[in-house]
Design a protein around this motif. Structure first.
Motif, PDB file in Angstrom:
ATOM      1  N   TYR A 207       0.815  -1.207   0.000  1.00 20.12           N
ATOM      2  CA  TYR A 207       0.000   0.000   0.000  1.00 20.12           C
ATOM      3  C   TYR A 207       0.852   1.262   0.000  1.00 20.12           C
ATOM      4  O   TYR A 207       1.971   1.290   0.470  1.00 20.12           O
ATOM      5  CB  TYR A 207      -0.942   0.014   1.211  1.00 20.12           C
ATOM      6  CG  TYR A 207      -0.242  -0.206   2.536  1.00 20.12           C
ATOM      7  CD1 TYR A 207       0.554   0.789   3.119  1.00 20.12           C
ATOM      8  CD2 TYR A 207      -0.365  -1.407   3.215  1.00 20.12           C
ATOM      9  CE1 TYR A 207       1.198   0.600   4.311  1.00 20.12           C
ATOM     10  CE2 TYR A 207       0.277  -1.604   4.433  1.00 20.12           C
ATOM     11  CZ  TYR A 207       1.047  -0.602   4.973  1.00 20.12           C
ATOM     12  OH  TYR A 207       1.685  -0.804   6.165  1.00 20.12           O
ATOM     13  N   ASN A 343      -1.231   4.259   8.112  1.00 29.40           N
ATOM     14  CA  ASN A 343      -0.773   2.866   8.140  1.00 29.40           C
ATOM     15  C   ASN A 343       0.225   2.617   9.260  1.00 29.40           C
ATOM     16  O   ASN A 343       0.195   1.567   9.920  1.00 29.40           O
ATOM     17  CB  ASN A 343      -0.149   2.500   6.794  1.00 29.40           C
ATOM     18  CG  ASN A 343      -1.181   2.316   5.703  1.00 29.40           C
ATOM     19  OD1 ASN A 343      -2.303   1.899   5.967  1.00 29.40           O
ATOM     20  ND2 ASN A 343      -0.811   2.633   4.473  1.00 29.40           N
ATOM     21  N   TRP A 376      -9.515   5.628   1.627  1.00 25.46           N
ATOM     22  CA  TRP A 376      -9.618   4.366   0.907  1.00 25.46           C
ATOM     23  C   TRP A 376      -8.257   3.823   0.495  1.00 25.46           C
ATOM     24  O   TRP A 376      -8.150   2.676   0.021  1.00 25.46           O
ATOM     25  CB  TRP A 376     -10.544   4.537  -0.299  1.00 25.46           C
ATOM     26  CG  TRP A 376     -11.954   4.797   0.172  1.00 25.46           C
ATOM     27  CD1 TRP A 376     -12.496   6.004   0.492  1.00 25.46           C
ATOM     28  CD2 TRP A 376     -12.954   3.820   0.445  1.00 25.46           C
ATOM     29  NE1 TRP A 376     -13.783   5.847   0.956  1.00 25.46           N
ATOM     30  CE2 TRP A 376     -14.097   4.515   0.926  1.00 25.46           C
ATOM     31  CE3 TRP A 376     -13.005   2.435   0.323  1.00 25.46           C
ATOM     32  CZ2 TRP A 376     -15.273   3.857   1.291  1.00 25.46           C
ATOM     33  CZ3 TRP A 376     -14.177   1.780   0.670  1.00 25.46           C
ATOM     34  CH2 TRP A 376     -15.291   2.483   1.145  1.00 25.46           C
ATOM     35  N   ASP A 379      -4.680   0.965   4.737  1.00 26.13           N
ATOM     36  CA  ASP A 379      -4.833  -0.488   4.856  1.00 26.13           C
ATOM     37  C   ASP A 379      -5.628  -0.864   6.113  1.00 26.13           C
ATOM     38  O   ASP A 379      -5.130  -1.540   7.014  1.00 26.13           O
ATOM     39  CB  ASP A 379      -3.449  -1.144   4.881  1.00 26.13           C
ATOM     40  CG  ASP A 379      -3.518  -2.666   4.847  1.00 26.13           C
ATOM     41  OD1 ASP A 379      -4.499  -3.205   4.310  1.00 26.13           O
ATOM     42  OD2 ASP A 379      -2.593  -3.308   5.375  1.00 26.13           O
ATOM     43  N   PHE A 380      -6.896  -0.439   6.168  1.00 26.82           N
ATOM     44  CA  PHE A 380      -7.740  -0.794   7.303  1.00 26.82           C
ATOM     45  C   PHE A 380      -8.044  -2.288   7.340  1.00 26.82           C
ATOM     46  O   PHE A 380      -8.468  -2.816   8.374  1.00 26.82           O
ATOM     47  CB  PHE A 380      -9.052  -0.008   7.253  1.00 26.82           C
ATOM     48  CG  PHE A 380      -8.890   1.459   7.531  1.00 26.82           C
ATOM     49  CD1 PHE A 380      -8.526   1.920   8.793  1.00 26.82           C
ATOM     50  CD2 PHE A 380      -9.093   2.395   6.529  1.00 26.82           C
ATOM     51  CE1 PHE A 380      -8.367   3.272   9.049  1.00 26.82           C
ATOM     52  CE2 PHE A 380      -8.942   3.746   6.772  1.00 26.82           C
ATOM     53  CZ  PHE A 380      -8.578   4.188   8.036  1.00 26.82           C
ATOM     54  N   GLU A 381      -7.819  -2.961   6.220  1.00 28.41           N
ATOM     55  CA  GLU A 381      -8.061  -4.399   6.179  1.00 28.41           C
ATOM     56  C   GLU A 381      -7.242  -5.151   7.219  1.00 28.41           C
ATOM     57  O   GLU A 381      -7.631  -6.230   7.669  1.00 28.41           O
ATOM     58  CB  GLU A 381      -7.764  -4.931   4.771  1.00 28.41           C
ATOM     59  CG  GLU A 381      -8.814  -4.614   3.729  1.00 28.41           C
ATOM     60  CD  GLU A 381      -8.862  -3.150   3.304  1.00 28.41           C
ATOM     61  OE1 GLU A 381      -9.840  -2.738   2.664  1.00 28.41           O
ATOM     62  OE2 GLU A 381      -7.891  -2.408   3.615  1.00 28.41           O
ATOM     63  N   ARG A 406     -15.947   3.044   5.718  1.00 30.03           N
ATOM     64  CA  ARG A 406     -14.651   2.532   5.251  1.00 30.03           C
ATOM     65  C   ARG A 406     -14.251   1.288   6.037  1.00 30.03           C
ATOM     66  O   ARG A 406     -13.757   0.309   5.466  1.00 30.03           O
ATOM     67  CB  ARG A 406     -13.578   3.618   5.395  1.00 30.03           C
ATOM     68  CG  ARG A 406     -12.161   3.137   5.046  1.00 30.03           C
ATOM     69  CD  ARG A 406     -12.053   2.797   3.570  1.00 30.03           C
ATOM     70  NE  ARG A 406     -10.734   2.238   3.255  1.00 30.03           N
ATOM     71  CZ  ARG A 406     -10.471   0.932   3.199  1.00 30.03           C
ATOM     72  NH1 ARG A 406     -11.431   0.041   3.436  1.00 30.03           N
ATOM     73  NH2 ARG A 406      -9.257   0.503   2.893  1.00 30.03           N
ATOM     74  N   LEU A 407     -14.460   1.295   7.356  1.00 26.40           N
ATOM     75  CA  LEU A 407     -14.118   0.132   8.173  1.00 26.40           C
ATOM     76  C   LEU A 407     -14.998  -1.070   7.821  1.00 26.40           C
ATOM     77  O   LEU A 407     -14.531  -2.214   7.786  1.00 26.40           O
ATOM     78  CB  LEU A 407     -14.258   0.475   9.659  1.00 26.40           C
ATOM     79  CG  LEU A 407     -13.232   1.457  10.226  1.00 26.40           C
ATOM     80  CD1 LEU A 407     -13.559   1.799  11.670  1.00 26.40           C
ATOM     81  CD2 LEU A 407     -11.813   0.892  10.127  1.00 26.40           C
ATOM     82  N   TYR A 409     -16.311  -1.719   4.876  1.00 28.45           N
ATOM     83  CA  TYR A 409     -15.833  -2.263   3.614  1.00 28.45           C
ATOM     84  C   TYR A 409     -14.476  -2.941   3.773  1.00 28.45           C
ATOM     85  O   TYR A 409     -14.110  -3.796   2.960  1.00 28.45           O
ATOM     86  CB  TYR A 409     -15.756  -1.165   2.550  1.00 28.45           C
ATOM     87  CG  TYR A 409     -17.045  -0.988   1.795  1.00 28.45           C
ATOM     88  CD1 TYR A 409     -17.298  -1.726   0.642  1.00 28.45           C
ATOM     89  CD2 TYR A 409     -18.018  -0.107   2.229  1.00 28.45           C
ATOM     90  CE1 TYR A 409     -18.484  -1.591  -0.057  1.00 28.45           C
ATOM     91  CE2 TYR A 409     -19.214   0.053   1.541  1.00 28.45           C
ATOM     92  CZ  TYR A 409     -19.444  -0.693   0.391  1.00 28.45           C
ATOM     93  OH  TYR A 409     -20.627  -0.552  -0.291  1.00 28.45           O
ATOM     94  N   ALA A 410     -13.737  -2.566   4.803  1.00 26.40           N
ATOM     95  CA  ALA A 410     -12.450  -3.224   5.072  1.00 26.40           C
ATOM     96  C   ALA A 410     -12.641  -4.609   5.669  1.00 26.40           C
ATOM     97  O   ALA A 410     -11.687  -5.384   5.760  1.00 26.40           O
ATOM     98  CB  ALA A 410     -11.609  -2.375   6.007  1.00 26.40           C
TER      99      ALA A 410
END
Length: 472
Positions: A207, A343, A376, A379-381, A406-407, A409-410
């Motif tokens: 990222y 990040n 977006w 890297d909230f994933e 956003r969280l 969708y992560a």
């Protein structure tokens, strides 16, 4: 003209006094704004006054911490320093820093001026105040509505550096190709600092990476090791542009809840040897900040042992991994403003051993950047991949719903998401959650109200020179 100068300084100092008296604002930009409106040529009266020199820090991340670290080192070794500690780094904040230490006739009693300067403001500030040394920390994508594309930002800084006197000295991050290139393109004397490439501390994530291509020939840069984002051991196979060997290099970097430590190898004109370095704040990026301050201090003649000792007791500015204690809970407050910085803040959360409650406050005022699409690119994933580490996420600020979306969708479970725009209630929810620790992340204009509330409810933790934490 002289009368306008005095009027400008009187108005600015009155604004400072009223700001302190009423408790409204920090008084770090408004005084300078008033003074410059009354007398736009104010800053020219301060050029050449510092007895030993002017040092400016610019770049995307780490300006405040690096500048404050250097100012601390110089003050603790007996120098008088003018600096903008609060992080107001536009020309108005720079003017305020001078005004605070100035007499009404614009006279300074200082050995050094140490300033952090916004990348976009750097060309303007350097028209009035000529630095003797310039620290460049890194270049990452930041607020596109303010800075434009990254090439534009780098170009503005480069053009401004080229216009400085030939005796200026650069202190550059050797691990960032966007920064390291500045030495060749300006021809100025350069001191490099960096972290020895080590796979054990490298980031495998892809990222927020910039600098994929060589700035000189356009070839694809090849990395042996990424440390984070585009920082690492880079080389262009086509033209040979590569990571320069740092004069000050950190080896064996370790970061945990108590801080960040490393062995530091020094190879400069004045000193050669190895010194231990400890900074009581987390994150590999803080080792970079410490190295920049350390390298600059040595170039100014500070003895390495004294510089190291000062860094050991460094207290971060508001929101720079600032540490609090609420009962038995460790609370960390961190400023977030772009994908790379966010990040690294998430990496800091994951470095904690305790289960945490996390509060994220996002605003979209001018100082934060109106365009929040950068969220977006974060890297909230990584949070969704570690659900056992978190109790819940409280989203606050003007764009609380956008943050929660956003969280979601992560991959963060909606059952862990709470939206609370009111700062007071959001802070209380985070502090009184089920987690054993609390992480708070906020953009610029959300940071100050959150910090004020947190300061009333929790105790600040600082470090003494012997690394013992104390509560104040």
């Amino acid at each position: 003209m002289y009368l306008r100068l005095i009027v400008a300084l009187v108005a600015a100092k009155m604004a400072m006094y009223l700001s302190r008296l009423t408790g409204r604002g920090r008084g770090s930009s408004l005084p300078g704004m008033l003074a410059l409106r009354i007398y736009p040529e104010l800053l020219k009266h301060y050029q050449g006054q510092p007895r030993k020199g002017v040092i400016m820090t610019t770049g995307t991340n780490g300006k405040t911490t690096t500048s404050n670290m250097l100012a601390d080192i110089l003050e603790k070794t007996g120098s008088r320093v003018v600096t903008n500690r609060e992080g107001a780094n536009l020309i108005t904040g720079v003017a305020t820093a001078f005004i605070k230490s100035s007499t009404l006739s614009s006279k300074l009693n200082s050995d050094y001026v140490v300033l952090e300067v916004d990348e976009a403001a750097f060309p303007v500030v350097t028209q009035w105040i000529k630095p003797d040394r310039v620290i460049v920390t890194n270049f990452f994508r930041d607020q596109l509505d303010r800075y434009g594309e990254l090439d534009t930002t780098v170009g503005k800084v480069l053009d401004a550096l080229k216009k400085l006197p030939r005796d200026v000295e650069l202190i550059l991050n050797a691990d960032d190709p966007l920064v390291a290139r500045l030495a060749r393109e300006t021809g100025w004397t350069t001191i490099y600092y960096g972290v020895r490439p080590d796979a054990s501390i490298s980031s495998t994530a892809a990222y927020s990476r910039e600098a994929k291509f060589c700035p000189f020939c356009g070839g694809t840069l090849v990395y042996n090791v990424y440390l984070y984002s585009q920082l690492g051991d880079f080389k262009c196979p086509q033209c040979g542009f590569a990571r320069p060997q740092p004069n000050i290099e950190a080896i064996d970097v370790i970061s945990d809840a108590t801080g960040t430590r490393a062995t530091t190898r020094v190879s400069s004109d004045s000193y050669r040897g190895i010194w231990p370095l400890f900074i009581p704040v987390q994150g590999i990026y803080n080792i970079y900040n410490g190295l920049a301050a350390f390298a600059t201090a040595l170039s100014l003649g500070v003895v390495p042992e004294k510089a190291v000792l000062s860094l050991t007791s460094f207290t971060p500015a508001t929101g720079r991994m600032e540490l609090f204690r609420y009962g038995n809970k460790r609370v960390t407050l961190t400023l977030v403003k772009n994908p790379t910085g966010f990040n690294q803040a998430l990496t800091g959360l994951l470095a904690q051993n305790e289960r945490q409650d996390v509060m994220i406050a996002i605003n979209d005022n001018d100082a934060d950047g109106r365009d929040i699409s950068w969220l977006w690119d974060v890297d909230f994933e990584v949070l969704a991949r570690n659900p056992e580490r978190f109790s819940r996420f409280i989203c606050s600020g003007q764009r609380a719903e956008d943050m929660a979306l956003r969280l979601k969708y992560a991959g963060v479970s909606p059952s862990l998401l709470i939206t609370e725009k009111d700062y007071l209630r959001a802070v209380e929810m985070a502090l009184c959650g089920e987690g054993a620790a609390v992480g708070m992340l906020a953009t610029y204009t959300a940071l100050w109200p959150v910090e004020k509330i947190l300061g009333q409810k929790a105790e600040r933790v600082s470090f003494s020179a012997d690394r013992v934490p104390s509560v104040s």
